[in-house]
Design a protein around this motif. Structure first.
Motif, short mmCIF file in Angstrom:
data_model
loop_
_atom_site.label_atom_id
_atom_site.label_comp_id
_atom_site.label_asym_id
_atom_site.label_seq_id
_atom_site.Cartn_x
_atom_site.Cartn_y
_atom_site.Cartn_z
N ARG A 51 0.86 -1.18 0.00
CA ARG A 51 0.00 0.00 0.00
C ARG A 51 0.90 1.23 0.00
O ARG A 51 1.76 1.40 0.87
CB ARG A 51 -0.89 -0.02 1.24
N ARG A 72 -6.94 2.57 -4.70
CA ARG A 72 -7.88 2.25 -3.63
C ARG A 72 -8.91 3.38 -3.46
O ARG A 72 -8.71 4.50 -3.95
CB ARG A 72 -7.10 2.06 -2.33
N ALA A 78 -2.41 0.23 -4.53
CA ALA A 78 -2.08 -1.12 -4.06
C ALA A 78 -1.37 -1.87 -5.18
O ALA A 78 -1.92 -2.03 -6.28
CB ALA A 78 -3.34 -1.87 -3.65
#
Length: 334
Positions: A51, A72, A78
């Motif tokens: 992330r 995201r 991601a």
């Protein structure tokens, strides 16, 4: 100093997450600036992802790992790695742990991501085919002879699927063809002028049931001659002959890609063209001159010897009729 072995606690929790019915993930190293999560993908496969605030590049890893990037809902990115071949689950976990450890020291996310991608690229270079991985002429001849015998001889008596199920040579089996065939076969390639063959172990011609030694007379021909066939060409003929049998086709291709490490797309293998002049069958019975592991003292290790072909005439099986009495194919999953 970083640990190279996945901690049991991480592996156990990861397996639990994979067993869940919905995607779930856990932060691998909470103290690291690079946030790497592990768990289960939406498709139910093992997955880990990074992330990050900036959109990362997507590295190409392998045919068994799908790498993707997605934005995201919270605006971050991601970088996902999903394992699609469960045979490599433990190796996949080890890779994730190694990458997490290697990129955990930097104080910033950008530095950690840079190290992560560099470390991943190093692993890929280590495991990528190079010219030195190419098989030599002797190995190519041997593979071609085994495949030719399976397709042009055995497959005329039994379904091709069973021929492939019985082909164990590339997987390290003592003999090239065995069960489910009722007769085992060891295949050797020779030049027409060759007077002997090499037996590479005491197990190779030591068999509890019926066994035949197959000697294929194989010559190399120039590329421009139409009667020559390369290793990729006969592999293609197998794939075509398997038709709708997708599982066996996939397994057959996997043997070359993962077991034998032969890249059939490499033009190197097309420069070797072969023509089969014929073959001979020899019945390896109790009187056949052979060194058998079952008859050796336990203190004797590796055995390597040769047999003179002229001395085997009395064991030759006349004719090319193979009565194997298998009329029905069996499922690849049975």
């Amino acid at each position: 100093m970083s640990e190279s072995v996945v901690p049991q606690s991480v592996e156990s929790l990861w397996l639990e997450l994979i067993a869940e019915t919905e995607p779930k993930h856990k932060l691998m190293l909470p103290e690291s600036a690079l946030r790497l999560y592990y768990g289960r993908s939406a498709r139910g496969f093992p997955q880990f992802f990074i992330r990050c605030k900036k959109r990362p590049s997507v590295p190409e890893v392998s045919s068994s790992i799908e790498a993707t990037v997605a934005k995201r809902q919270d605006g971050e990115w991601a970088l996902r790695f999903e394992l699609v071949d469960l045979d490599f689950t433990h190796a996949f976990m080890s890779l994730a742990w190694n990458l997490a450890q290697a990129s955990s020291a930097p104080a910033t996310e950008d530095e950690g991501l840079s190290i992560f991608l560099s470390e991943l690229a190093a692993w890929k270079r280590l495991l990528t085919f190079r010219p030195s991985d190419r098989r030599g002429l002797g190995e190519i001849r041997g593979l071609y002879a085994e495949l030719w015998f399976g397709l042009e001889v055995l497959a005329h008596s039994v379904p091709l699927g069973i021929v492939l199920d019985s082909w164990g040579g590339p997987m390290g089996a003592p003999r090239d063809y065995a069960a489910p065939l009722p007769v085992a076969y060891e295949v050797k390639s020779v030049y027409p002028e060759t007077g002997s063959i090499r037996i590479s172990s005491a197990e190779q011609l030591d068999c509890d049931g019926p066994l035949e030694l197959i000697v294929v007379r194989l010559i190399e021909v120039p590329i421009e001659l139409a009667n020559g066939e390369s290793l990729p060409k006969i592999i293609g003929r197998y794939i075509d002959a398997l038709g709708p049998d997708a599982k066996r086709r996939e397994r057959f291709v996997e043997i070359f890609e993962k077991k034998l490490r032969v890249d059939v797309e490499d033009d190197y293998y097309n420069q070797f063209r072969f023509f089969v002049q014929g073959f001979k069958r020899f019945n390896v019975n109790d009187d056949f001159p052979v060194i058998r592991r079952s008859e050796l003292a336990s203190q004797i290790g590796a055995v390597d010897y040769s047999l003179t072909l002229a001395g085997l005439n009395q064991f030759e099986v006349e004719g090319a009729s193979f009565q194997l009495h298998i009329e029905k194919d069996i499922s690849v999953d049975s």
